[in-house]
Design a protein around this motif. Structure first.
Motif, mmCIF file in Angstrom:
data_model
loop_
_atom_site.group_PDB
_atom_site.id
_atom_site.type_symbol
_atom_site.label_atom_id
_atom_site.label_comp_id
_atom_site.label_asym_id
_atom_site.label_seq_id
_atom_site.Cartn_x
_atom_site.Cartn_y
_atom_site.Cartn_z
ATOM 1 N N LEU A 129 11.601 25.410 -22.321
ATOM 2 C CA LEU A 129 12.007 26.524 -21.137
ATOM 3 C C LEU A 129 12.782 27.811 -22.010
ATOM 4 O O LEU A 129 12.722 28.854 -21.515
ATOM 5 N N GLY A 130 13.665 27.529 -22.996
ATOM 6 C CA GLY A 130 14.224 28.308 -23.791
ATOM 7 C C GLY A 130 13.363 29.157 -24.446
ATOM 8 O O GLY A 130 13.674 30.694 -24.755
ATOM 9 N N VAL B 189 12.269 19.525 -22.738
ATOM 10 C CA VAL B 189 12.025 20.659 -21.491
ATOM 11 C C VAL B 189 12.969 21.669 -21.710
ATOM 12 O O VAL B 189 12.713 22.961 -21.610
ATOM 13 N N GLN B 190 14.368 21.486 -21.966
ATOM 14 C CA GLN B 190 15.147 22.478 -22.431
ATOM 15 C C GLN B 190 14.603 23.503 -23.668
ATOM 16 O O GLN B 190 14.793 24.963 -23.663
ATOM 17 N N SER B 191 13.968 23.030 -24.623
ATOM 18 C CA SER B 191 13.692 23.636 -25.770
ATOM 19 C C SER B 191 12.321 24.564 -25.409
ATOM 20 O O SER B 191 12.183 25.694 -25.677
ATOM 21 N N ASP C 62 14.329 15.837 -30.501
ATOM 22 C CA ASP C 62 13.911 16.677 -29.284
ATOM 23 C C ASP C 62 12.850 16.070 -28.344
ATOM 24 O O ASP C 62 12.757 15.947 -27.182
ATOM 25 N N TRP D 24 14.553 15.311 -21.854
ATOM 26 C CA TRP D 24 15.203 16.457 -21.244
ATOM 27 C C TRP D 24 15.525 17.565 -22.463
ATOM 28 O O TRP D 24 15.200 18.660 -22.090
ATOM 29 N N ARG D 25 15.896 17.203 -23.436
ATOM 30 C CA ARG D 25 15.785 18.051 -24.760
ATOM 31 C C ARG D 25 14.633 18.973 -24.912
ATOM 32 O O ARG D 25 14.513 20.031 -25.253
ATOM 33 N N ARG E 235 9.483 21.908 -13.159
ATOM 34 C CA ARG E 235 11.004 21.947 -12.934
ATOM 35 C C ARG E 235 11.333 20.454 -13.043
ATOM 36 O O ARG E 235 11.109 19.437 -12.394
ATOM 37 N N THR E 236 12.650 20.455 -13.582
ATOM 38 C CA THR E 236 13.035 19.231 -14.086
ATOM 39 C C THR E 236 14.806 19.061 -13.727
ATOM 40 O O THR E 236 15.513 20.154 -14.476
#
Length: 444
Positions: A121-122, A117-119, A109, A114-115, A129-130
């Motif tokens: 944000l979660g 950022v998602q982790s 990750d 990208w992964r 912002r991406t």
């Protein structure tokens, strides 16, 4: 004697830093060398290592089994990676042997922005912002729909630090910037394929900082916070660092709290971690996280300033030992990278400032090496990093002034390329054939 460490990769100066640190700890080091790249291994590394294993880093599934088997035979106690691209493989090998390290999926990750950022944000960790885009034509429409204003930052989804990142000032330049990122790409050192995904991120205003932390069984201790300087122009690589960062107490605590939340969200466990972030008007926003061996220049800066060797800390962390992190003091210091816009044959650095405040000057290239070319600068950046200088001072602001003076005194000399030579060839290392004994050390 301590249990040995397996070091994946030999392409950067970080590998020599790990070797030196391990020797000071009486820790033997085994090298995992890219199959087919044996001639590129520095002779000094071969002379220092306890053993070698050839593998193909481009095939991680096969490499994990091969390296885990080697670890079992050699009694390896820790697995290190000299660069970010090999950090997921190091985590997978460590997990296969039940050794300290980051969970393999979490390490993957971190390598994929990208992964990552998602982790983050979660778990409610603030980040720019991406958007992830797969084609140049879709990029502008995606930006409009997401309400992203220009300028924006375009970068590869799989990269480390500021590699491949470019600041795009308007929608007109966006398709070309995305196209460059989406071109077939692979890691320059090991040929590892990189995902053809471009990230478009909001351009975050505010001063940038870098925090060095060490994790042991998931528990985080911060070593230092550095103030980061970025180059001007379309490609915002690091121009250098100053230590200490000079932040007020409350602001520094907010930065460290954001880093801790980010590392917890990413589920990282054992190792040295460097986190980059910007302090915005709304608070800190995380930019990148790195989990490989420390870069030599930054490690030198921290050691000059605090007496703490980040390379020793890294070796101790991958072995699961208690790291030596107590500083010997704090001497304000600054690191600045030496760059050149000339492309051709490197002839050397001149005008090195003879000053008691200059603690270290280092050239990364030998005379005769190639400098520049489109392969070296795929985003269109014309500057190439050829060395660094480190100065010491009485306070951070004075360190900045002394660093600027030292940098201004240094000039890089690049001559014209030899007629008929490849004008786009990247800088090369001197090619020195291996001796029979050295080649034997690399045989299976």
């Amino acid at each position: 004697m301590a249990r040995p460490v397996l070091l994946l990769g030999t392409a950067s100066t970080a590998a020599q830093g790990v070797m030196t640190a391990a020797r000071s700890l009486s820790v033997p080091v085994h090298l995992a060398v890219q199959r087919g790249g044996e001639e590129q291994v520095a002779h000094g590394l071969l002379g220092q290592c306890a053993g070698t294993v050839l593998t193909d880093f481009r095939r991680p599934a096969q490499a994990v089994g091969r390296l885990a088997e080697y670890c079992a035979r050699q009694g390896i106690g820790g697995v290190a990676a000299e660069g970010e691209c090999l950090a997921p493989l190091a985590a997978a090998v460590a997990a296969a042997r039940g050794l300290p390290g980051h969970p393999p999926g979490r390490a993957a990750d971190v390598r994929d922005r990208w992964r990552m950022v998602q982790s983050l944000l979660g778990h409610g960790v603030p980040v720019p912002r991406t958007l992830a885009v797969l084609s140049p034509r879709a990029a502008e429409a995606r930006c409009r729909a997401a309400g992203l204003d220009f300028p924006v930052v375009v970068r590869p989804a799989q990269s480390w630090g500021a590699a491949g990142a470019a600041v795009v000032p308007s929608a007109r330049e966006l398709p070309e910037a995305v196209r460059r990122v989406l071109e077939p790409r692979e890691d320059a050192d090991y040929g590892i394929a990189l995902a053809p995904v471009a990230l478009v991120q909001e351009y975050v205003e505010g001063p940038e900082y870098r925090v060095e932390s060490v994790l042991r069984a998931g528990c985080c201790v911060h070593l230092v916070m550095l103030r980061s300087l970025s180059e001007d122009g379309p490609v915002r690589r690091a121009a250098g660092y100053t230590l200490p960062a000079g932040l007020p107490g409350a602001t520094a605590l907010a930065v460290l709290a954001a880093v801790e939340r980010g590392l917890a969200a990413l589920g990282l466990r054992d190792g040295l971690v460097h986190t980059a972030l910007r302090m915005t008007a709304a608070g800190p926003k995380l930019l990148t996280v790195g989990i490989a061996a420390p870069e030599e220049p930054v490690g030198q800066l921290i050691e000059y300033a605090t007496g703490v060797s980040t390379a020793r800390v890294y070796v101790q962390a991958v072995l699961g030992e208690r790291p030596e992190i107590r500083p010997h003091g704090l001497r304000p210091s600054a690191l600045r990278y030496i760059t050149t816009s000339g492309h051709g044959v490197f002839q050397g650095l001149r005008g090195l400032l003879a000053s008691p405040y200059v603690a270290n000057v280092r050239s990364y290239l030998d005379p005769g090496s190639r400098v520049g070319g489109r392969q070296e600068n795929p985003t269109g950046d014309v500057r190439t990093r050829v060395g660094h200088v480190i100065v010491t001072a009485d306070d951070p602001d004075q360190a900045d002034v002394r660093a600027a003076e030292a940098l201004a005194a240094i000039s890089t000399h690049v001559g014209a390329a030899v007629a008929g030579a490849d004008r786009d060839a990247p800088p090369s290392r001197p090619h020195v054939p291996l001796t029979p004994i050295e080649r034997q050390r690399l045989e299976e």
